[in-house]
Enzyme design. Sequence first.
Site, short mmCIF file in Angstrom:
data_model
loop_
_atom_site.label_atom_id
_atom_site.label_comp_id
_atom_site.label_asym_id
_atom_site.label_seq_id
_atom_site.Cartn_x
_atom_site.Cartn_y
_atom_site.Cartn_z
N ASP A 1 -21.59 0.60 16.59
CA ASP A 1 -21.96 -0.22 15.44
C ASP A 1 -23.47 -0.46 15.49
O ASP A 1 -23.98 -1.02 16.46
CB ASP A 1 -21.19 -1.55 15.52
CG ASP A 1 -21.58 -2.56 14.45
OD1 ASP A 1 -22.33 -2.19 13.53
OD2 ASP A 1 -21.14 -3.71 14.54
N GLY B 1 -27.70 -4.95 14.00
CA GLY B 1 -28.54 -5.73 14.91
C GLY B 1 -29.45 -4.91 15.80
O GLY B 1 -30.26 -5.48 16.53
N ALA B 2 -29.36 -3.58 15.74
CA ALA B 2 -30.21 -2.76 16.62
C ALA B 2 -31.69 -2.97 16.33
O ALA B 2 -32.50 -3.14 17.25
CB ALA B 2 -29.84 -1.28 16.48
N GLY B 3 -32.04 -2.99 15.05
CA GLY B 3 -33.43 -3.22 14.66
C GLY B 3 -33.92 -4.60 15.06
O GLY B 3 -35.07 -4.79 15.48
N ASP B 4 -33.02 -5.59 14.94
CA ASP B 4 -33.38 -6.98 15.30
C ASP B 4 -33.60 -7.10 16.81
O ASP B 4 -34.49 -7.80 17.28
CB ASP B 4 -32.28 -7.95 14.86
CG ASP B 4 -31.96 -7.82 13.38
OD1 ASP B 4 -32.90 -7.56 12.61
OD2 ASP B 4 -30.78 -7.96 13.00
N GLY C 1 -35.65 7.49 18.11
CA GLY C 1 -36.66 6.64 18.75
C GLY C 1 -37.51 5.87 17.75
O GLY C 1 -37.04 5.45 16.70
N ASP D 1 -21.10 -12.26 8.83
CA ASP D 1 -20.57 -10.97 8.41
C ASP D 1 -19.08 -10.95 8.70
O ASP D 1 -18.66 -11.35 9.80
CB ASP D 1 -21.22 -9.82 9.20
CG ASP D 1 -22.67 -9.58 8.84
OD1 ASP D 1 -23.10 -10.01 7.75
OD2 ASP D 1 -23.38 -8.96 9.66
#
Length: 328
Positions: free
Chosen positions: A262, A265-268, A241, A22
């Site tokens: 930012d 990547g939070a879901g990953d 949540g 990215d």
Amino acid sequence: MAANGVVSGTSLIVSFGEMLIDFVPTVSGVSLAEAPGFLKAPGGAPANVAIAVARLGGKASFVGKLGDDEFGRMLADILKQNGVSDDGILFDQGARTALAFVTLRADGEREFMFYRNPSADMLLKPEELNLDLIRSAKVFHYGSISLIVEPCRSAHLKAMEVAKEAGALLSYDPNLRLPLWPSADQARKQILSIWDKADIVKVSDVELEFLTGSDKVDDETAMKLWRPNFTLLLVTLGEKGSRYYTKKFHGAVDAFHVNTVDTTGAGDSFVGALLCKIVDDPSILEDESKLREVLRFANACGAITTTKKGAIPALPTVADALALINGA
């Protein structure tokens, strides 16, 4: 594998799909055209998950194809430096490593512009797969970007089939990136084409709405995505949540409130944390109090990842996650 700095002795999580770079503007809240400059941020959801697992002390391997170019070699090095086994990485002489230009809006959400026509990850062929590695996975994790074009689509389907036959838990995070698909209808159709093969599925609130065609994010809408063979369906709700659904119980776990910079990547990070726990103790999926504890840990990992720019530098250690949980 131990030679690559990978923890041996724990069960293996294999992550399949794309890894790319990215390019993120040096200034937040501007369009790509207005950006004065860009920083390289290695990413790609399946690769992020592999690194998230390794950073939490798990055993991870990444399966995918990179360009035989400076960026591809850089990404392979980043996996190795982060303790992810490179036994499943291939290099393509004829295609470049994928790139994405990402704008960070003022609210931390993202817009994407991709350069992959075709990129190396799209050219992975079924016969190139390291089947021994895939068969050794206790959990096999994947997204949907690898379903968009051949030959990668066939490689994806083959890898899933081999992992399933070998007894792996299949984990699916569609990770919708609409600009990469020929149309929204095609995206929905292909994402759902492998839906009932998974054991664990994680969708975001936005993906839930997209896949069901509903404008509600509630239990009734989520259950439209439930399949009888699932062991766990998760809906992540960002700062609200996450929700969980199993055959026997369902509920919600609150988020941790942090200063979001930012969301990349939070879901990953959330998925990596969850898989890390489940791979060594599958009974978590049958025990609601254990699952809630694990999801609280996963929510903490996701939250921490939003506090810094870029996905990989922001992925937490166990100590980071526990500090947030215990401080809350």
